[in-house]
Design an enzyme around this catalytic site. Sequence first.
Site, PDB file in Angstrom:
ATOM      1  N   GLU A   3      10.545   7.281  -0.239  1.00 16.85           N
ATOM      2  CA  GLU A   3      10.998   6.635  -1.481  1.00 16.85           C
ATOM      3  C   GLU A   3      11.741   7.641  -2.345  1.00 16.85           C
ATOM      4  O   GLU A   3      11.339   8.801  -2.404  1.00 16.85           O
ATOM      5  CB  GLU A   3       9.791   6.118  -2.274  1.00 16.85           C
ATOM      6  CG  GLU A   3       9.108   4.960  -1.612  1.00 16.85           C
ATOM      7  CD  GLU A   3       7.891   4.476  -2.400  1.00 16.85           C
ATOM      8  OE1 GLU A   3       7.744   4.848  -3.580  1.00 16.85           O
ATOM      9  OE2 GLU A   3       7.109   3.728  -1.833  1.00 16.85           O
ATOM     10  N   HIS A  62       8.552  -0.180  -5.758  1.00 22.91           N
ATOM     11  CA  HIS A  62       7.208   0.378  -6.026  1.00 22.91           C
ATOM     12  C   HIS A  62       6.706  -0.025  -7.424  1.00 22.91           C
ATOM     13  O   HIS A  62       6.482   0.820  -8.286  1.00 22.91           O
ATOM     14  CB  HIS A  62       7.214   1.907  -5.879  1.00 22.91           C
ATOM     15  CG  HIS A  62       5.855   2.460  -5.582  1.00 22.91           C
ATOM     16  ND1 HIS A  62       5.646   3.543  -4.753  1.00 22.91           N
ATOM     17  CD2 HIS A  62       4.621   2.070  -6.011  1.00 22.91           C
ATOM     18  CE1 HIS A  62       4.353   3.798  -4.685  1.00 22.91           C
ATOM     19  NE2 HIS A  62       3.703   2.922  -5.438  1.00 22.91           N
ATOM     20  N   SER A  79       1.684  -1.079  -9.846  1.00 18.95           N
ATOM     21  CA  SER A  79       0.854  -0.919 -11.053  1.00 18.95           C
ATOM     22  C   SER A  79       1.676  -0.979 -12.340  1.00 18.95           C
ATOM     23  O   SER A  79       1.169  -0.664 -13.414  1.00 18.95           O
ATOM     24  CB  SER A  79       0.116   0.423 -10.979  1.00 18.95           C
ATOM     25  OG  SER A  79       1.047   1.482 -10.967  1.00 18.95           O
ATOM     26  N   ASP A 110       6.913  -3.304  -1.164  1.00 20.84           N
ATOM     27  CA  ASP A 110       6.943  -2.633  -2.466  1.00 20.84           C
ATOM     28  C   ASP A 110       7.002  -1.119  -2.284  1.00 20.84           C
ATOM     29  O   ASP A 110       7.313  -0.406  -3.223  1.00 20.84           O
ATOM     30  CB  ASP A 110       5.671  -3.004  -3.255  1.00 20.84           C
ATOM     31  CG  ASP A 110       5.702  -2.499  -4.696  1.00 20.84           C
ATOM     32  OD1 ASP A 110       6.764  -2.626  -5.344  1.00 20.84           O
ATOM     33  OD2 ASP A 110       4.673  -1.964  -5.176  1.00 20.84           O
ATOM     34  N   ALA A 138       0.824  -1.227   0.000  1.00 23.63           N
ATOM     35  CA  ALA A 138       0.000   0.000   0.000  1.00 23.63           C
ATOM     36  C   ALA A 138       0.854   1.271   0.000  1.00 23.63           C
ATOM     37  O   ALA A 138       1.118   1.847  -1.072  1.00 23.63           O
ATOM     38  CB  ALA A 138      -0.966  -0.033   1.168  1.00 23.63           C
ATOM     39  N   ARG A 139       1.303   1.692   1.178  1.00 27.30           N
ATOM     40  CA  ARG A 139       2.137   2.886   1.280  1.00 27.30           C
ATOM     41  C   ARG A 139       3.105   2.751   2.443  1.00 27.30           C
ATOM     42  O   ARG A 139       2.734   2.266   3.513  1.00 27.30           O
ATOM     43  CB  ARG A 139       1.280   4.144   1.500  1.00 27.30           C
ATOM     44  CG  ARG A 139       0.538   4.652   0.268  1.00 27.30           C
ATOM     45  CD  ARG A 139       1.478   5.260  -0.783  1.00 27.30           C
ATOM     46  NE  ARG A 139       0.771   5.770  -1.941  1.00 27.30           N
ATOM     47  CZ  ARG A 139       0.532   5.105  -3.068  1.00 27.30           C
ATOM     48  NH1 ARG A 139       0.971   3.865  -3.203  1.00 27.30           N
ATOM     49  NH2 ARG A 139      -0.110   5.661  -4.069  1.00 27.30           N
TER      50      ARG A 139
HETATM   51  P1  NAP Z   1      -9.799   0.961  -1.505  1.00 30.00           P
HETATM   52  O1  NAP Z   1     -10.650   0.141  -2.408  1.00 30.00           O
HETATM   53  O2  NAP Z   1     -10.270   2.326  -1.103  1.00 30.00           O
HETATM   54  O3  NAP Z   1      -9.533   0.087  -0.183  1.00 30.00           O
HETATM   55  C1  NAP Z   1      -8.978   0.606   0.968  1.00 30.00           C
HETATM   56  C2  NAP Z   1      -9.428  -0.270   2.138  1.00 30.00           C
HETATM   57  O4  NAP Z   1      -8.769   0.189   3.323  1.00 30.00           O
HETATM   58  C3  NAP Z   1     -10.921  -0.205   2.400  1.00 30.00           C
HETATM   59  O5  NAP Z   1     -11.426  -1.504   2.560  1.00 30.00           O
HETATM   60  C4  NAP Z   1     -11.055   0.583   3.697  1.00 30.00           C
HETATM   61  O6  NAP Z   1     -12.172   0.114   4.432  1.00 30.00           O
HETATM   62  C5  NAP Z   1      -9.716   0.269   4.381  1.00 30.00           C
HETATM   63  N1  NAP Z   1      -9.317   1.330   5.300  1.00 30.00           N
HETATM   64  C6  NAP Z   1      -9.243   2.657   5.054  1.00 30.00           C
HETATM   65  N2  NAP Z   1      -8.850   3.311   6.153  1.00 30.00           N
HETATM   66  C7  NAP Z   1      -8.677   2.375   7.120  1.00 30.00           C
HETATM   67  C8  NAP Z   1      -8.294   2.438   8.489  1.00 30.00           C
HETATM   68  N3  NAP Z   1      -8.028   3.600   9.081  1.00 30.00           N
HETATM   69  N4  NAP Z   1      -8.223   1.281   9.171  1.00 30.00           N
HETATM   70  C9  NAP Z   1      -8.512   0.101   8.588  1.00 30.00           C
HETATM   71  N5  NAP Z   1      -8.882  -0.024   7.289  1.00 30.00           N
HETATM   72  C10 NAP Z   1      -8.962   1.109   6.566  1.00 30.00           C
HETATM   73  O7  NAP Z   1      -8.353   1.180  -2.114  1.00 30.00           O
HETATM   74  P2  NAP Z   1      -7.553   0.216  -3.105  1.00 30.00           P
HETATM   75  O8  NAP Z   1      -7.874   0.574  -4.497  1.00 30.00           O
HETATM   76  O9  NAP Z   1      -7.680  -1.187  -2.645  1.00 30.00           O
HETATM   77  O10 NAP Z   1      -6.063   0.756  -2.829  1.00 30.00           O
HETATM   78  C11 NAP Z   1      -5.511   0.666  -1.528  1.00 30.00           C
HETATM   79  C12 NAP Z   1      -4.189   1.405  -1.445  1.00 30.00           C
HETATM   80  O11 NAP Z   1      -3.190   0.688  -2.162  1.00 30.00           O
HETATM   81  C13 NAP Z   1      -4.173   2.791  -2.095  1.00 30.00           C
HETATM   82  O12 NAP Z   1      -4.655   3.787  -1.227  1.00 30.00           O
HETATM   83  C14 NAP Z   1      -2.715   2.995  -2.459  1.00 30.00           C
HETATM   84  O13 NAP Z   1      -2.067   3.735  -1.453  1.00 30.00           O
HETATM   85  C15 NAP Z   1      -2.161   1.586  -2.498  1.00 30.00           C
HETATM   86  N6  NAP Z   1      -1.659   1.236  -3.853  1.00 30.00           N
HETATM   87  C16 NAP Z   1      -0.356   0.899  -4.009  1.00 30.00           C
HETATM   88  C17 NAP Z   1       0.124   0.571  -5.268  1.00 30.00           C
HETATM   89  C18 NAP Z   1       1.560   0.197  -5.493  1.00 30.00           C
HETATM   90  O14 NAP Z   1       2.104   0.533  -6.533  1.00 30.00           O
HETATM   91  N7  NAP Z   1       2.190  -0.534  -4.591  1.00 30.00           N
HETATM   92  C19 NAP Z   1      -0.739   0.595  -6.371  1.00 30.00           C
HETATM   93  C20 NAP Z   1      -2.072   0.909  -6.170  1.00 30.00           C
HETATM   94  C21 NAP Z   1      -2.525   1.231  -4.895  1.00 30.00           C
HETATM   95  P3  NAP Z   1     -12.961   1.085   5.472  1.00 30.00           P
HETATM   96  O15 NAP Z   1     -13.210   2.364   4.757  1.00 30.00           O
HETATM   97  O16 NAP Z   1     -14.198   0.312   5.818  1.00 30.00           O
HETATM   98  O17 NAP Z   1     -12.057   1.239   6.642  1.00 30.00           O
END
Ligand code: NAP
Length: 317
Positions: free
Chosen positions: A265, A283, A286, A260, A235-236
Amino acid sequence: MKRILITRRLLKSCEEKASKIFEANFNDNDELYSQSKVIEMSQGCDGILTSLTDKMDAETINKLPDSVKILSNFAVGFGNIDLEAAKKRGIIVTNTPDVLTDATAEIGILLILGACRRASEGIESARESNWKWSADYLIGKQLTGTRLGILGMGRIGQRIAKIAKSLGMIIHYHNRSKLSDEKEQGATYHDNLKDLLSVSDVLSICCPASKETVDMINKETIEYLPKGAVVTNVARGDIVEDEALIDALNRRKVYAVGLDVYKNEPNLNSGYLKHKSAFILPHLGSATKETRTAMANLAIDNIDEFFKTGSCKNKVN
Ligand code: NAP
């Protein structure tokens, strides 16, 4: 024609698309613009297509020209942008959800496999051609029957859960809110982080970076994990307190990590570099041609939709 600044180079086909719709200012050398350079380059622009490497904090946003009405982020995460500061200035912020879910989940699974099966050590030995097979050589952790804790069971978390289930893992998750049965796919919900961590033989961090989640995996919370757990983060980097995780690796509380993403970074904490049980990637979540194309096209479409309709379905502030 609206004028936009695109802060980082995009794939060629996407830049061609952008130049058909907008008067676009490209970054041909893919230079990493400083905050003051973004402010300077955006003079006269109606919108900016930002990337996660652009730190759009309140100070930067407050200095943008009045003409800028949209920040279209080339990512699903938007922790690099101060949403409130943008809102106060009447600037909408958009992201690129869904199109990167599969590619990122693939890397999430790679992190789990790489960390559990000691891929870093294996790659190093194979490259040096100096290994000697034996019954106990580079014994790792098998995934079958292992509990996977997903912190943030959203789009990416659910996709990882589906693949991990097919590998025989038992899925647990924590979100602030419980999912529907259909989205849960038989996973067990925990309404708090402590309970999730205590059943996580392998942890997969998939939640966004936010004020609530910064340093959520820290010295205190790591202790809730079973001894010898594996921690992965797709994630981050901001969600993890690096010193605490490296210390847990050193004392074998944590068996291995798969990462990742990192704080600061690309200057990741050197403790990870030295550790043989750290399976680390730069990283790549995607980073496939299909996904990067879809993300850039969506970031362009978000700007187009906003200027045509006054709003955008991928608005996040
Ligand atoms: P998403 O669909 O919005 O899912 C985020 C999940 O996190 C939701 O289920 C949310 O549920 C939960 N959440 C949010 N705040 C929380 C908290 N305080 N405590 C516990 N759970 C929490 O997002 P996604 O599309 O899956 O993407 C997730 C993240 O992956 C992105 O924000 C990005 O930073 C990261 N990412 C990384 C890469 C990479 O290159 N490595 C690529 C894409 C994305 P609730 O709202 O019910 O808490």
